[in-house]
Design an enzyme around this catalytic site. Structure first.
Site, mmCIF file in Angstrom:
data_model
loop_
_atom_site.group_PDB
_atom_site.id
_atom_site.type_symbol
_atom_site.label_atom_id
_atom_site.label_comp_id
_atom_site.label_asym_id
_atom_site.label_seq_id
_atom_site.Cartn_x
_atom_site.Cartn_y
_atom_site.Cartn_z
ATOM 1 N N ASP A 280 -35.857 52.848 -7.729
ATOM 2 C CA ASP A 280 -35.875 53.409 -6.383
ATOM 3 C C ASP A 280 -36.691 54.697 -6.430
ATOM 4 O O ASP A 280 -36.730 55.375 -7.461
ATOM 5 C CB ASP A 280 -34.443 53.716 -5.912
ATOM 6 C CG ASP A 280 -34.334 53.815 -4.400
ATOM 7 O OD1 ASP A 280 -33.664 52.973 -3.795
ATOM 8 O OD2 ASP A 280 -34.944 54.752 -3.811
ATOM 9 N N GLU B 17 -43.823 36.529 11.917
ATOM 10 C CA GLU B 17 -42.688 35.644 12.201
ATOM 11 C C GLU B 17 -42.690 35.275 13.678
ATOM 12 O O GLU B 17 -42.999 36.116 14.519
ATOM 13 C CB GLU B 17 -41.374 36.349 11.845
ATOM 14 C CG GLU B 17 -41.273 36.663 10.364
ATOM 15 C CD GLU B 17 -39.951 37.325 9.969
ATOM 16 O OE1 GLU B 17 -39.073 37.483 10.836
ATOM 17 O OE2 GLU B 17 -39.812 37.669 8.782
ATOM 18 N N HIS C 151 -35.669 34.077 8.053
ATOM 19 C CA HIS C 151 -35.117 35.427 8.297
ATOM 20 C C HIS C 151 -33.620 35.367 8.660
ATOM 21 O O HIS C 151 -33.201 35.906 9.687
ATOM 22 C CB HIS C 151 -35.899 36.141 9.419
ATOM 23 C CG HIS C 151 -35.793 37.634 9.324
ATOM 24 N ND1 HIS C 151 -36.817 38.471 9.682
ATOM 25 C CD2 HIS C 151 -34.773 38.441 8.912
ATOM 26 C CE1 HIS C 151 -36.437 39.729 9.500
ATOM 27 N NE2 HIS C 151 -35.196 39.741 9.038
ATOM 28 N N ILE C 152 -32.868 34.706 7.797
ATOM 29 C CA ILE C 152 -31.434 34.528 8.066
ATOM 30 C C ILE C 152 -30.548 35.365 7.144
ATOM 31 O O ILE C 152 -29.334 35.210 7.135
ATOM 32 C CB ILE C 152 -31.012 33.043 7.896
ATOM 33 C CG1 ILE C 152 -31.509 32.525 6.539
ATOM 34 C CG2 ILE C 152 -31.494 32.181 9.057
ATOM 35 C CD1 ILE C 152 -30.759 31.327 6.029
ATOM 36 N N GLY C 153 -31.192 36.258 6.364
ATOM 37 C CA GLY C 153 -30.426 37.044 5.380
ATOM 38 C C GLY C 153 -29.172 37.671 5.969
ATOM 39 O O GLY C 153 -28.107 37.641 5.372
ATOM 40 N N GLY C 154 -29.307 38.231 7.161
ATOM 41 C CA GLY C 154 -28.174 38.949 7.753
ATOM 42 C C GLY C 154 -27.443 38.144 8.812
ATOM 43 O O GLY C 154 -26.562 38.669 9.497
HETATM 44 N N1 LIG Z 1 -33.410 39.434 5.777
HETATM 45 C C1 LIG Z 1 -32.605 39.989 6.639
HETATM 46 O O1 LIG Z 1 -32.044 39.336 7.518
HETATM 47 C C2 LIG Z 1 -32.330 41.464 6.537
HETATM 48 C C3 LIG Z 1 -31.098 41.980 6.986
HETATM 49 C C4 LIG Z 1 -30.841 43.330 6.827
HETATM 50 C C5 LIG Z 1 -31.803 44.181 6.267
HETATM 51 N N2 LIG Z 1 -33.008 43.674 5.889
HETATM 52 C C6 LIG Z 1 -34.037 44.526 5.282
HETATM 53 O O2 LIG Z 1 -33.636 44.852 3.941
HETATM 54 C C7 LIG Z 1 -34.253 46.064 3.527
HETATM 55 C C8 LIG Z 1 -33.245 46.955 2.826
HETATM 56 O O3 LIG Z 1 -32.166 47.277 3.701
HETATM 57 P P1 LIG Z 1 -31.063 48.364 3.287
HETATM 58 O O4 LIG Z 1 -30.053 48.361 4.362
HETATM 59 O O5 LIG Z 1 -30.641 48.182 1.879
HETATM 60 O O6 LIG Z 1 -31.961 49.689 3.388
HETATM 61 P P2 LIG Z 1 -31.638 51.119 2.783
HETATM 62 O O7 LIG Z 1 -32.408 52.092 3.602
HETATM 63 O O8 LIG Z 1 -30.180 51.312 2.625
HETATM 64 O O9 LIG Z 1 -32.277 51.060 1.304
HETATM 65 C C9 LIG Z 1 -33.657 51.003 1.045
HETATM 66 C C10 LIG Z 1 -33.899 51.664 -0.312
HETATM 67 O O10 LIG Z 1 -35.272 51.470 -0.665
HETATM 68 C C11 LIG Z 1 -35.728 52.660 -1.291
HETATM 69 N N3 LIG Z 1 -37.192 52.707 -1.245
HETATM 70 C C12 LIG Z 1 -37.995 53.065 -0.214
HETATM 71 N N4 LIG Z 1 -39.286 52.950 -0.560
HETATM 72 C C13 LIG Z 1 -39.293 52.499 -1.845
HETATM 73 C C14 LIG Z 1 -40.327 52.186 -2.758
HETATM 74 N N5 LIG Z 1 -41.624 52.318 -2.410
HETATM 75 N N6 LIG Z 1 -39.983 51.761 -3.998
HETATM 76 C C15 LIG Z 1 -38.671 51.646 -4.347
HETATM 77 N N7 LIG Z 1 -37.655 51.944 -3.521
HETATM 78 C C16 LIG Z 1 -37.967 52.355 -2.288
HETATM 79 C C17 LIG Z 1 -35.042 53.756 -0.504
HETATM 80 O O11 LIG Z 1 -35.029 54.985 -1.205
HETATM 81 C C18 LIG Z 1 -33.648 53.162 -0.307
HETATM 82 O O12 LIG Z 1 -32.777 53.514 -1.359
HETATM 83 C C19 LIG Z 1 -34.854 46.673 4.805
HETATM 84 O O13 LIG Z 1 -36.236 46.400 4.821
HETATM 85 C C20 LIG Z 1 -34.202 45.892 5.935
HETATM 86 O O14 LIG Z 1 -35.044 45.822 7.076
HETATM 87 C C21 LIG Z 1 -33.278 42.324 6.003
#
Ligand SMILES: NC(=O)c1ccc[n+]([C@@H]2O[C@H](COP(=O)([O-])OP(=O)(O)OC[C@H]3O[C@@H](n4cnc5c(N)ncnc54)[C@H](O)[C@@H]3O)[C@@H](O)[C@H]2O)c1
Length: 404
Positions: free
Chosen positions: A174, A262, A285-288
């Site tokens: 991170d 998408e 895109h069903i992760g959540g």
């Molecule tokens: N697929 C889905 O349905 C779905 C559902 C929910 C969230 N998401 C996506 O999942 C991702 C993560 O969500 P989250 O709630 O854990 O977010 P979060 O903000 O809690 O965590 C993201 C982490 O990434 C780190 N980060 C940022 N830039 C970085 C880089 N260049 N290299 C390494 N680390 C880096 C941040 O410091 C943070 O700790 C987001 O993009 C969100 O949009 C997708």
């Protein structure tokens, strides 16, 4: 009798939110669908609270026709369907639910780690097609394998915890120092993580730095025979480079839930270069997207809205300075949103002292555009209304109301 507050809830918002808002005394109008601009503006004439999901567009023109609107709740993750700048200028905080589906994403990824290790997608497709291919080749246990998590935020951490319960070794990278959960271990660079992991799962936000983060070079730096999983944002992985790494046999498989482009709604002709490649799990895109996450989103946003209405707290807003002061007994609370220019607090305090009002507490938070003030005044006849009226008459005032 005072008028009941009115909430308009669109797009089939989960009943968990209805209960919370009804308990707060709201009269609810609940619709299953989104509304277009005109129909929405017509409805919002006498609405105090609007709840939407991702389809309803709330633009400046709509907000201009909603004189009573106190707040907007987005019962989803994204908020770009709302003109946040226009909402801020009108003193309307917007809330969302960024973390209610964290667990759902982490569980999907963990399932996919096992599915990739066993080529489950391919075996299942074969049997559906009547083909019996009983093979042990290219099938592995995940116990003892290394999971590399890029982005150790809410989802990354949750995944790290549950992956360990399967006996996986978990490394993470991170850009911010993060407290490791369980036996998860931080590595100093992404290169170190890519070189060590059997499974790489990406959980970063969409930022300029994460665009194309997993490109041809990063893929080449992964171990031969490793797997890539992405359920973060579609811009993070360069899909043609991933397709090439899979075709070349450098990677043994991938699970992809998000794509650079998408469709806005369900379609039958979605195209990606990854279609047809072996051991590649593709999901829309069903992760959540689970029942539990929908209920949690209803509770999270419903609770934040109810708290804002009851105490003025803005914790969880995406467009407002955050102030969160517990309700005070024996006091009237005045909420004031004003343009953030020098001297506003001086003007407000002059009004207070001119009225000889006794202030029990005052908290101000500002951002570049606005200031948000919560002020608790000792209860003294009509004084709170007079003070609030004088504050509302200031040139800098955007919105002022006496809460209780
Ligand atoms: N697929 C889905 O349905 C779905 C559902 C929910 C969230 N998401 C996506 O999942 C991702 C993560 O969500 P989250 O709630 O854990 O977010 P979060 O903000 O809690 O965590 C993201 C982490 O990434 C780190 N980060 C940022 N830039 C970085 C880089 N260049 N290299 C390494 N680390 C880096 C941040 O410091 C943070 O700790 C987001 O993009 C969100 O949009 C997708």
């Amino acid at each position: 009798m005072p008028r009941k507050l009115k909430a308009l809830l669109l797009e089939n918002i989960h009943p968990s939110a209805h209960e919370i808002l009804a308990a707060e005394g709201f009269e609810l109008e609940i619709l299953k669908t989104a509304l277009g601009e005109q129909a929405l503006a017509e409805k919002l004439k006498d609405v105090d609270l609007l709840g939407i999901r991702s389809k309803t567009q709330v633009r400046e023109a709509v907000l201009a026709k909603a004189p009573r609107l106190l707040t907007v709740g987005c019962f989803c993750i994204g908020t770009n369907q709302v003109d946040l700048g226009a909402a801020t200028k009108r003193g309307i905080p917007v809330f969302n639910a960024p973390f209610s589906n964290t667990r759902s994403v982490a569980e999907l990824i963990l399932a996919e780690v096992v599915a990739l290790a066993r080529c489950l997608g391919d075996r299942s497709r074969e049997v559906h097609a009547g083909k019996w291919r009983k093979v042990a080749e290219s099938s592995y246990e995940v116990r003892g394998k290394t999971l590399g998590i890029v982005g150790y935020g809410h989802i990354g951490r949750q995944l790290g915890v549950i992956a360990e319960s399967l006996g996986m070794r978990v490394l993470f990278y991170d850009i911010v120092a993060q407290l490791p959960m369980g036996n998860n271990a931080a590595v100093a660079s992404m290169a170190e993580l890519l070189a060590a992991a059997d499974f790489v799962s990406v959980h970063v936000p969409e930022t300029p730095q994460t665009k194309n983060l997993i490109d041809a070079q990063a893929l080449a730096a992964m171990k031969p025979g490793a797997y890539l999983l992405n359920a973060s944002r579609g811009t993070v992985v360069v899909i043609p480079a991933l397709a090439e790494a899979l075709r070349a046999g450098h990677l043994a498989g991938a699970a992809i839930d998000v794509y650079p482009q998408e469709p806005e709604s369900n379609v039958d002709d979605f195209k990606t270069e990854l279609q047809g490649l072996p051991n590649v799990i593709l999901t829309p895109h069903i992760g959540g997207s689970t029942s539990e996450a929908q209920a949690a989103i209803g509770r999270e946003v419903g609770t934040a809205l109810a708290k804002f209405i009851k105490t003025g707290a803005t914790t969880g807003t995406v467009n407002f300075p955050v102030v969160d002061v517990p309700a005070v007994r024996g006091a009237h609370r005045i909420l004031n949103v004003h343009r953030n220019v020098p001297g506003v607090l001086r003007d407000i305090n002059k009004i207070v002292s001119d009225h000889d009002a006794n202030i029990q507490g005052q908290v101000l938070a500002t951002d570049a555009a606005i200031g948000y003030l919560i002020m608790d005044m000792e209860i003294d006849g009509q004084l709170s209304d007079e003070v609030a009226g004088a504050i509302a008459a200031l040139q800098t005032n955007i919105r002022t109301r006496v809460l209780y």
